[in-house]
Design a protein around this motif. Structure first.
Motif, mmCIF file in Angstrom:
data_model
loop_
_atom_site.group_PDB
_atom_site.id
_atom_site.type_symbol
_atom_site.label_atom_id
_atom_site.label_comp_id
_atom_site.label_asym_id
_atom_site.label_seq_id
_atom_site.Cartn_x
_atom_site.Cartn_y
_atom_site.Cartn_z
ATOM 1 N N THR A 69 48.286 41.342 49.367
ATOM 2 C CA THR A 69 47.194 42.030 48.672
ATOM 3 C C THR A 69 46.064 41.026 48.431
ATOM 4 N N LEU A 70 44.856 41.351 48.905
ATOM 5 C CA LEU A 70 43.710 40.458 48.770
ATOM 6 C C LEU A 70 43.031 40.652 47.418
ATOM 7 N N ARG A 71 42.080 39.794 47.090
ATOM 8 C CA ARG A 71 41.381 39.839 45.806
ATOM 9 C C ARG A 71 40.647 41.155 45.612
ATOM 10 N N ASN A 72 40.105 41.713 46.712
ATOM 11 C CA ASN A 72 39.352 42.965 46.590
ATOM 12 C C ASN A 72 40.246 44.194 46.511
#
Length: 487
Positions: free
Chosen positions: A119-122
């Motif tokens: 899961t990325l920051r965005n």
């Protein structure tokens, strides 16, 4: 009351069995490559069958060492996603062997599916390609590079003394005897191999490559493309296999000239270093896998005395064969036990390991009767022939150029034993760096002495910098007067 006591005993049986269970602390695997095309038609290539053999064997070792359901699981190893600090893989630069390693490692740690999602920051998610395919890097080992494209066992060895030793077999009485007695047999094979070997090449000296060509053909060639002959039967192939095995074993090992087994000597040093790292790192390093060719198997078999315990250890191991050294303990703790509580167990399986096969079997090393050797005894026995450093290898091989050029003049001793003429130390054993510092201090002392003597003879004296500044700025004193005052 007795019923309650029985209930308590039954409830604790799993814990009793667990505390008495053997623990595997770490392991080292040496794995032969899978099925390939014939060596006499280079470049050799790994076949689909060979890739499948390696994948199956890697899966077997996953089920043995990695799976949480296994009673042989390595203590504390990551079960789903590989921890690269725990697993080390290595291979020589050889297409067949490197590709075999890739297949094995895919089976050892298979794709993990959704576990590989990030899961990325965005807030967006990224799924790893190929259903969570796991990448395990392989480092290079020097021995065995290009071995599957070379017809001669020591052809890929840069060890001078090993090459000389292997060549000595061709002048031995046993070789000459077999060369003569088998000539008619090999000449009879001409209708089967005349597209690859000339009549002059059909002899015992080429016994391995002749057998290898026929062996590969019987696996892959259909009856429409492979010449049919009443000569080619199981009995003939078995005879050719025994001759090829005797040929290769005598090139790989000789009891009176151990350097011939340089491949096995190097492997023994690597096994010692890796298992010792498992112990000294308190189990951070857990599993080592090295991929290679049959020559290393035969060399180690001879060095470890396995050939005297079972004559099958003089035969060429089949594709995807495995050797494993396991660190085991019966210590009931959870950490790394004392070395006095650690044993080594040697395991071997000839051919692909997988479901329905006999898989690994334990064999005693060094002529011992025990299947498990105490760690210290294993170290002592292995060190009688193991090569554990570049300098050891250079000295044993008699090499003085290339990587051995910088070590050929190294005595291997400490500084106190170095010759005074070497320039690295004085007769008192003084380090050259220390001597240089002392020399500089002496020179500085001499200069200070000369300065003080000059001041005494000429009446010179030192004044503070501030005094000099005030003299230069004084309105009633000229520069010449200031110089006279300093004088």
């Amino acid at each position: 009351m007795s019923a309650l006591r029985t209930l308590i005993v039954v409830a604790f049986l799993p814990l009793i069995n667990l505390t008495n269970a053997e623990r595997i602390l770490g392991a080292y695997i040496f794995q032969r490559h899978g099925d390939r095309t014939a060596k006499s038609w280079p470049p050799a290539k790994l076949t689909n069958l060979g890739y499948s053999q390696e994948y199956m064997t890697g899966t077997f070792f996953h089920d043995r060492y990695i799976s949480s359901d296994s009673s042989y699981q390595i203590d504390g190893i990551s079960t789903d996603i590989v921890n690269l600090a725990q697993v080390t893989a290595s291979t020589p630069q050889d297409d067949v062997i490197e590709n075999s390693g890739e297949g094995f490692l895919q089976g050892l740690y298979p794709p993990v599916g959704s576990l590989a999602t990030e899961t990325l920051r965005n807030g967006s998610t990224v799924q790893s390609p190929m259903n969570g395919y796991q990448l395990i890097p392989m480092s290079d080992v020097k021995s065995g590079s290009g071995s599957e494209d070379n017809l001669w066992l020591q052809g890929t060895s840069s060890c001078n003394n090993a090459k000389v030793s292997s060549n000595n077999y061709f002048s031995s009485n046993s070789f000459k005897s077999l060369l003569s007695s088998t000539n008619e047999l090999y000449q009879s094979l001409e209708p089967l191999v005349n597209q690859t070997f000339s009549s002059a090449e059909l002899n015992y000296k080429n016994g391995y490559t002749i057998w290898d060509l026929l062996h590969v053909a019987l696996i892959h060639n259909s009856t429409t493309t492979f010449p049919s002959s009443s000569l080619l039967n199981d009995q003939l192939m078995q005879e050719l296999f025994h001759l090829a095995s005797e040929h290769e074993f005598n090139l790989a090992y000789n009891s009176s000239d151990q350097i011939r087994a340089v491949a096995g000597m190097t492997l023994a040093g690597e096994v010692l270093a890796a298992l010792n790292e498992t112990i000294t790192s308190n189990g951070k390093s857990k599993l080592n896998i090295q991929f290679g060719a049959y020559a290393t198997f035969l060399s180690y078999f001879g060095l470890a005395g396995l050939n005297t315990a079972d004559e099958n250890f003089t035969g060429i191991p089949d594709y995807a064969s495995s050797m494993a050294w396991e660190l085991v303990t019966n210590n009931t703790g959870t950490g790394m036990p004392s070395t006095s509580d650690i044993n080594v167990r040697f395991m071997f399986h000839n051919g692909t390991s997988g479901e329905g096969s006999t898989n690994l079997k334990g064999y005693p090393l060094f002529g011992q009767s025990m299947l498990e050797l105490p760690w210290t005894q294993f170290v002592d026995k292995s060190n009688k022939f193991a090569i554990s450093s570049q300098q050891q290898w250079c000295q044993a091989c008699g090499n003085t150029t290339g990587v051995c050029g910088s070590t050929s003049n190294d005595t291997g001793g400490d500084s106190s034993s170095s010759s005074p003429s070497s320039g690295s130390s004085s007769d008192t054993g003084m380090n050259s760096g220390v001597a240089g510092v002392i020399g500089a201090m002496v020179a500085l002392g001499v200069l200070m002495g000369l300065l003080l003597l000059g001041m005494f003879v000429f009446g010179l004296r030192l004044i503070p910098k501030s005094a000099l500044t005030s003299v230069r700025r004084g309105s009633h004193t000229s520069t010449s007067s200031a110089m006279k005052t300093i004088a």
